[in-house]
Scaffold this motif. Structure first.
Motif, PDB file in Angstrom:
ATOM      1  N   SER A   1     -25.788 -35.642  24.985  1.00  0.00           N
ATOM      2  CA  SER A   1     -26.759 -35.519  23.751  1.00  0.00           C
ATOM      3  C   SER A   1     -27.604 -34.626  24.021  1.00  0.00           C
ATOM      4  O   SER A   1     -27.788 -33.799  22.908  1.00  0.00           O
ATOM      5  CB  SER A   1     -27.486 -36.784  23.785  1.00  0.00           C
ATOM      6  N   GLU A   2     -28.109 -34.030  25.290  1.00  0.00           N
ATOM      7  CA  GLU A   2     -28.821 -32.981  25.275  1.00  0.00           C
ATOM      8  C   GLU A   2     -28.055 -31.672  25.247  1.00  0.00           C
ATOM      9  O   GLU A   2     -28.522 -30.720  24.778  1.00  0.00           O
ATOM     10  CB  GLU A   2     -29.400 -32.877  26.978  1.00  0.00           C
ATOM     11  N   ASP A   3     -26.664 -31.614  25.372  1.00  0.00           N
ATOM     12  CA  ASP A   3     -26.084 -30.480  25.202  1.00  0.00           C
ATOM     13  C   ASP A   3     -25.678 -30.278  23.738  1.00  0.00           C
ATOM     14  O   ASP A   3     -25.817 -28.934  23.056  1.00  0.00           O
ATOM     15  CB  ASP A   3     -24.508 -30.658  25.783  1.00  0.00           C
ATOM     16  N   LEU A   4     -25.433 -31.175  22.957  1.00  0.00           N
ATOM     17  CA  LEU A   4     -25.640 -31.054  21.637  1.00  0.00           C
ATOM     18  C   LEU A   4     -26.663 -30.776  21.039  1.00  0.00           C
ATOM     19  O   LEU A   4     -26.748 -29.868  19.977  1.00  0.00           O
ATOM     20  CB  LEU A   4     -24.868 -32.491  21.016  1.00  0.00           C
ATOM     21  N   MET A   5     -28.092 -31.178  21.454  1.00  0.00           N
ATOM     22  CA  MET A   5     -29.175 -30.876  20.791  1.00  0.00           C
ATOM     23  C   MET A   5     -29.579 -29.441  21.287  1.00  0.00           C
ATOM     24  O   MET A   5     -30.021 -28.564  20.293  1.00  0.00           O
ATOM     25  CB  MET A   5     -30.341 -31.529  21.324  1.00  0.00           C
ATOM     26  N   ALA A   6     -28.845 -28.727  22.244  1.00  0.00           N
ATOM     27  CA  ALA A   6     -29.172 -27.272  22.609  1.00  0.00           C
ATOM     28  C   ALA A   6     -28.186 -26.514  21.677  1.00  0.00           C
ATOM     29  O   ALA A   6     -28.477 -25.398  21.219  1.00  0.00           O
ATOM     30  CB  ALA A   6     -28.587 -27.187  24.043  1.00  0.00           C
ATOM     31  N   LEU A   7     -27.009 -26.958  21.551  1.00  0.00           N
ATOM     32  CA  LEU A   7     -25.697 -26.427  20.661  1.00  0.00           C
ATOM     33  C   LEU A   7     -26.527 -26.404  19.037  1.00  0.00           C
ATOM     34  O   LEU A   7     -25.835 -25.439  18.409  1.00  0.00           O
ATOM     35  CB  LEU A   7     -24.572 -27.131  20.672  1.00  0.00           C
ATOM     36  N   TYR A   8     -26.825 -27.597  18.654  1.00  0.00           N
ATOM     37  CA  TYR A   8     -27.121 -27.574  17.071  1.00  0.00           C
ATOM     38  C   TYR A   8     -28.736 -28.050  17.137  1.00  0.00           C
ATOM     39  O   TYR A   8     -29.046 -29.132  17.018  1.00  0.00           O
ATOM     40  CB  TYR A   8     -26.481 -29.033  16.784  1.00  0.00           C
ATOM     41  N   PRO A   9     -29.328 -27.029  17.230  1.00  0.00           N
ATOM     42  CA  PRO A   9     -31.000 -27.172  17.250  1.00  0.00           C
ATOM     43  C   PRO A   9     -31.418 -27.967  15.784  1.00  0.00           C
ATOM     44  O   PRO A   9     -30.701 -27.764  14.903  1.00  0.00           O
ATOM     45  CB  PRO A   9     -31.781 -25.841  17.218  1.00  0.00           C
ATOM     46  N   CYS A  10     -32.149 -28.828  16.042  1.00  0.00           N
ATOM     47  CA  CYS A  10     -32.294 -29.752  14.741  1.00  0.00           C
ATOM     48  C   CYS A  10     -33.787 -30.179  14.673  1.00  0.00           C
ATOM     49  O   CYS A  10     -34.703 -30.013  15.564  1.00  0.00           O
ATOM     50  CB  CYS A  10     -31.614 -31.188  15.155  1.00  0.00           C
TER      51      CYS A  10
END
Length: 105
Positions: free
Chosen positions: A33-42
């Motif tokens: 989840s943290e990796d995805l948040m870094a990849l897709y700033p939201c």
């Protein structure tokens, strides 16, 4: 086994967890989840739990960690589609008084 998928649209990142969220899967759920948040700033993170078949208290740690991560970064956080068994765990811990839980998927 836990399956993690994501969808991003208009500043909203939806991370969907499906399967079993237990102590074996909790660290993976947090890290991915943290990796995805870094990849897709939201601007908003939606954690969809509609696909969960089981969750133990380790799921509390996942949700609390993501809630804190979002609060630090100024990102809104919503938990969506929680099945009855995990919802009982969240209610026993008092989480609905601390964060937003939405029905639906």
């Amino acid at each position: 086994m836990l399956h993690i998928t994501q969808a991003e649209s208009g500043g909203v990142l939806t991370v969907s967890l499906a399967g079993e969220l237990d102590h074996h899967a909790a660290r993976e759920a947090i890290e991915q989840s943290e990796d995805l948040m870094a990849l897709y700033p939201c601007q908003k993170l939606v954690l969809s739990l509609a696909g969960l078949t089981f969750m133990d208290s380790s799921g509390l740690a996942v949700v609390l960690h993501l809630h804190r991560t979002c609060a630090r970064s100024g990102c809104d956080f919503v938990v969506r589609g929680t099945p009855p068994q995990p919802m009982r765990v969240f209610e026993a811990a008092g989480l609905p008084q601390v964060m937003i839980f939405e029905r639906g998927e």
